[in-house]
Design a protein around this motif. Structure first.
Motif, PDB file in Angstrom:
ATOM      1  N   ILE A  23       0.833  -1.201   0.000  1.00  0.00           N
ATOM      2  CA  ILE A  23       0.000   0.000   0.000  1.00  0.00           C
ATOM      3  C   ILE A  23       0.872   1.257   0.000  1.00  0.00           C
ATOM      4  O   ILE A  23       0.609   2.213  -0.729  1.00  0.00           O
ATOM      5  CB  ILE A  23      -0.974  -0.005   1.200  1.00  0.00           C
ATOM      6  CG1 ILE A  23      -1.965  -1.161   1.088  1.00  0.00           C
ATOM      7  CG2 ILE A  23      -1.710   1.332   1.326  1.00  0.00           C
ATOM      8  CD1 ILE A  23      -2.866  -1.103  -0.114  1.00  0.00           C
ATOM      9  N   LEU A  24       1.931   1.266   0.808  1.00  0.00           N
ATOM     10  CA  LEU A  24       2.832   2.415   0.846  1.00  0.00           C
ATOM     11  C   LEU A  24       3.552   2.603  -0.489  1.00  0.00           C
ATOM     12  O   LEU A  24       3.748   3.737  -0.942  1.00  0.00           O
ATOM     13  CB  LEU A  24       3.850   2.256   1.980  1.00  0.00           C
ATOM     14  CG  LEU A  24       3.292   2.391   3.396  1.00  0.00           C
ATOM     15  CD1 LEU A  24       4.364   2.090   4.418  1.00  0.00           C
ATOM     16  CD2 LEU A  24       2.712   3.776   3.615  1.00  0.00           C
ATOM     17  N   ALA A  25       3.939   1.521  -1.134  1.00  0.00           N
ATOM     18  CA  ALA A  25       4.603   1.618  -2.423  1.00  0.00           C
ATOM     19  C   ALA A  25       3.670   2.192  -3.481  1.00  0.00           C
ATOM     20  O   ALA A  25       4.082   3.006  -4.317  1.00  0.00           O
ATOM     21  CB  ALA A  25       5.119   0.253  -2.862  1.00  0.00           C
ATOM     22  N   VAL A  26       2.416   1.791  -3.468  1.00  0.00           N
ATOM     23  CA  VAL A  26       1.450   2.312  -4.431  1.00  0.00           C
ATOM     24  C   VAL A  26       1.200   3.797  -4.180  1.00  0.00           C
ATOM     25  O   VAL A  26       1.146   4.598  -5.117  1.00  0.00           O
ATOM     26  CB  VAL A  26       0.132   1.513  -4.370  1.00  0.00           C
ATOM     27  CG1 VAL A  26      -0.967   2.197  -5.164  1.00  0.00           C
ATOM     28  CG2 VAL A  26       0.346   0.101  -4.881  1.00  0.00           C
ATOM     29  N   TYR A  31       4.797   2.208  -8.654  1.00  0.00           N
ATOM     30  CA  TYR A  31       4.361   1.487  -9.841  1.00  0.00           C
ATOM     31  C   TYR A  31       3.888   2.402 -10.961  1.00  0.00           C
ATOM     32  O   TYR A  31       3.291   1.942 -11.925  1.00  0.00           O
ATOM     33  CB  TYR A  31       3.259   0.490  -9.471  1.00  0.00           C
ATOM     34  CG  TYR A  31       3.731  -0.548  -8.489  1.00  0.00           C
ATOM     35  CD1 TYR A  31       4.619  -1.525  -8.879  1.00  0.00           C
ATOM     36  CD2 TYR A  31       3.311  -0.529  -7.170  1.00  0.00           C
ATOM     37  CE1 TYR A  31       5.076  -2.472  -7.984  1.00  0.00           C
ATOM     38  CE2 TYR A  31       3.764  -1.477  -6.270  1.00  0.00           C
ATOM     39  CZ  TYR A  31       4.639  -2.441  -6.689  1.00  0.00           C
ATOM     40  OH  TYR A  31       5.093  -3.372  -5.802  1.00  0.00           O
ATOM     41  N   ASP A  32       4.141   3.706 -10.852  1.00  0.00           N
ATOM     42  CA  ASP A  32       3.770   4.627 -11.925  1.00  0.00           C
ATOM     43  C   ASP A  32       4.673   4.391 -13.121  1.00  0.00           C
ATOM     44  O   ASP A  32       5.878   4.226 -12.987  1.00  0.00           O
ATOM     45  CB  ASP A  32       3.892   6.073 -11.464  1.00  0.00           C
ATOM     46  CG  ASP A  32       2.808   6.463 -10.484  1.00  0.00           C
ATOM     47  OD1 ASP A  32       1.829   5.710 -10.373  1.00  0.00           O
ATOM     48  OD2 ASP A  32       2.953   7.516  -9.839  1.00  0.00           O
ATOM     49  N   ASP A  33       4.072   4.410 -14.283  1.00  0.00           N
ATOM     50  CA  ASP A  33       4.817   4.177 -15.513  1.00  0.00           C
ATOM     51  C   ASP A  33       5.152   5.525 -16.138  1.00  0.00           C
ATOM     52  O   ASP A  33       4.290   6.202 -16.684  1.00  0.00           O
ATOM     53  CB  ASP A  33       3.985   3.338 -16.476  1.00  0.00           C
ATOM     54  CG  ASP A  33       4.756   2.943 -17.714  1.00  0.00           C
ATOM     55  OD1 ASP A  33       5.987   3.118 -17.728  1.00  0.00           O
ATOM     56  OD2 ASP A  33       4.126   2.453 -18.657  1.00  0.00           O
ATOM     57  N   SER A  34       6.407   5.912 -16.070  1.00  0.00           N
ATOM     58  CA  SER A  34       6.812   7.196 -16.629  1.00  0.00           C
ATOM     59  C   SER A  34       7.462   7.044 -18.003  1.00  0.00           C
ATOM     60  O   SER A  34       7.722   8.033 -18.672  1.00  0.00           O
ATOM     61  CB  SER A  34       7.785   7.908 -15.683  1.00  0.00           C
ATOM     62  OG  SER A  34       8.943   7.109 -15.498  1.00  0.00           O
ATOM     63  N   TYR A  35       7.717   5.842 -18.440  1.00  0.00           N
ATOM     64  CA  TYR A  35       8.381   5.624 -19.715  1.00  0.00           C
ATOM     65  C   TYR A  35       7.388   5.492 -20.869  1.00  0.00           C
ATOM     66  O   TYR A  35       7.582   6.087 -21.918  1.00  0.00           O
ATOM     67  CB  TYR A  35       9.259   4.367 -19.653  1.00  0.00           C
ATOM     68  CG  TYR A  35       9.921   4.044 -20.973  1.00  0.00           C
ATOM     69  CD1 TYR A  35      10.950   4.823 -21.471  1.00  0.00           C
ATOM     70  CD2 TYR A  35       9.501   2.963 -21.733  1.00  0.00           C
ATOM     71  CE1 TYR A  35      11.546   4.539 -22.684  1.00  0.00           C
ATOM     72  CE2 TYR A  35      10.091   2.665 -22.943  1.00  0.00           C
ATOM     73  CZ  TYR A  35      11.127   3.465 -23.413  1.00  0.00           C
ATOM     74  OH  TYR A  35      11.702   3.178 -24.609  1.00  0.00           O
ATOM     75  N   ARG A  40       4.669   6.514 -26.450  1.00  0.00           N
ATOM     76  CA  ARG A  40       3.380   6.053 -26.977  1.00  0.00           C
ATOM     77  C   ARG A  40       3.094   6.623 -28.356  1.00  0.00           C
ATOM     78  O   ARG A  40       2.546   5.950 -29.220  1.00  0.00           O
ATOM     79  CB  ARG A  40       2.259   6.435 -26.012  1.00  0.00           C
ATOM     80  CG  ARG A  40       0.909   5.879 -26.435  1.00  0.00           C
ATOM     81  CD  ARG A  40      -0.153   6.136 -25.410  1.00  0.00           C
ATOM     82  NE  ARG A  40       0.163   5.396 -24.206  1.00  0.00           N
ATOM     83  CZ  ARG A  40      -0.213   5.752 -22.993  1.00  0.00           C
ATOM     84  NH1 ARG A  40      -0.928   6.844 -22.814  1.00  0.00           N
ATOM     85  NH2 ARG A  40       0.102   5.027 -21.946  1.00  0.00           N
ATOM     86  N   MET A  41       3.491   7.883 -28.590  1.00  0.00           N
ATOM     87  CA  MET A  41       3.216   8.487 -29.891  1.00  0.00           C
ATOM     88  C   MET A  41       4.031   7.832 -31.000  1.00  0.00           C
ATOM     89  O   MET A  41       3.655   7.897 -32.168  1.00  0.00           O
ATOM     90  CB  MET A  41       3.479   9.982 -29.867  1.00  0.00           C
ATOM     91  CG  MET A  41       4.897  10.377 -29.672  1.00  0.00           C
ATOM     92  SD  MET A  41       4.980  12.147 -29.651  1.00  0.00           S
ATOM     93  CE  MET A  41       6.659  12.360 -30.192  1.00  0.00           C
ATOM     94  N   LEU A  42       5.122   7.168 -30.657  1.00  0.00           N
ATOM     95  CA  LEU A  42       5.915   6.494 -31.676  1.00  0.00           C
ATOM     96  C   LEU A  42       5.227   5.236 -32.191  1.00  0.00           C
ATOM     97  O   LEU A  42       5.451   4.818 -33.322  1.00  0.00           O
ATOM     98  CB  LEU A  42       7.286   6.123 -31.118  1.00  0.00           C
ATOM     99  CG  LEU A  42       8.147   7.298 -30.644  1.00  0.00           C
ATOM    100  CD1 LEU A  42       9.408   6.790 -29.995  1.00  0.00           C
ATOM    101  CD2 LEU A  42       8.456   8.230 -31.781  1.00  0.00           C
ATOM    102  N   PHE A  43       4.390   4.637 -31.375  1.00  0.00           N
ATOM    103  CA  PHE A  43       3.738   3.383 -31.726  1.00  0.00           C
ATOM    104  C   PHE A  43       2.239   3.546 -31.924  1.00  0.00           C
ATOM    105  O   PHE A  43       1.504   2.585 -31.926  1.00  0.00           O
ATOM    106  CB  PHE A  43       3.991   2.335 -30.639  1.00  0.00           C
ATOM    107  CG  PHE A  43       5.442   2.071 -30.421  1.00  0.00           C
ATOM    108  CD1 PHE A  43       6.186   1.396 -31.371  1.00  0.00           C
ATOM    109  CD2 PHE A  43       6.073   2.501 -29.274  1.00  0.00           C
ATOM    110  CE1 PHE A  43       7.532   1.154 -31.177  1.00  0.00           C
ATOM    111  CE2 PHE A  43       7.412   2.262 -29.060  1.00  0.00           C
ATOM    112  CZ  PHE A  43       8.144   1.588 -30.018  1.00  0.00           C
TER     113      PHE A  43
END
Length: 61
Positions: A23-26, A31-35, A40-43
């Motif tokens: 819970i603390l990690a979330v 777990y946020d996806d920053s990459y 995304r615009m490339l694909f």
């Protein structure tokens, strides 16, 4: 028989500790996806599937 109660108690405590850590990690954004958003615009062409245009009518003889 008392060993079962001790092991059960310890396993519940360990499970609660792991749950709190999750819970603390979330909440901290572990777990946020920053990459993916940056590439995304490339694909985008591969992800978007065009719907067939129903307004074009074909001639049938």
């Amino acid at each position: 028989m008392s060993v079962i109660y001790i092991l059960l108690t310890i396993s519940i405590i360990v499970a609660v500790i792991f749950f709190i850590a999750f819970i603390l990690a979330v909440k901290n954004g572990q777990y946020d996806d920053s990459y993916t958003p940056s590439v995304r615009m490339l694909f985008e062409d591969e992800l978007v599937k065009e719907k067939p245009n129903k307004s074009i009518q074909t001639k049938q003889d």
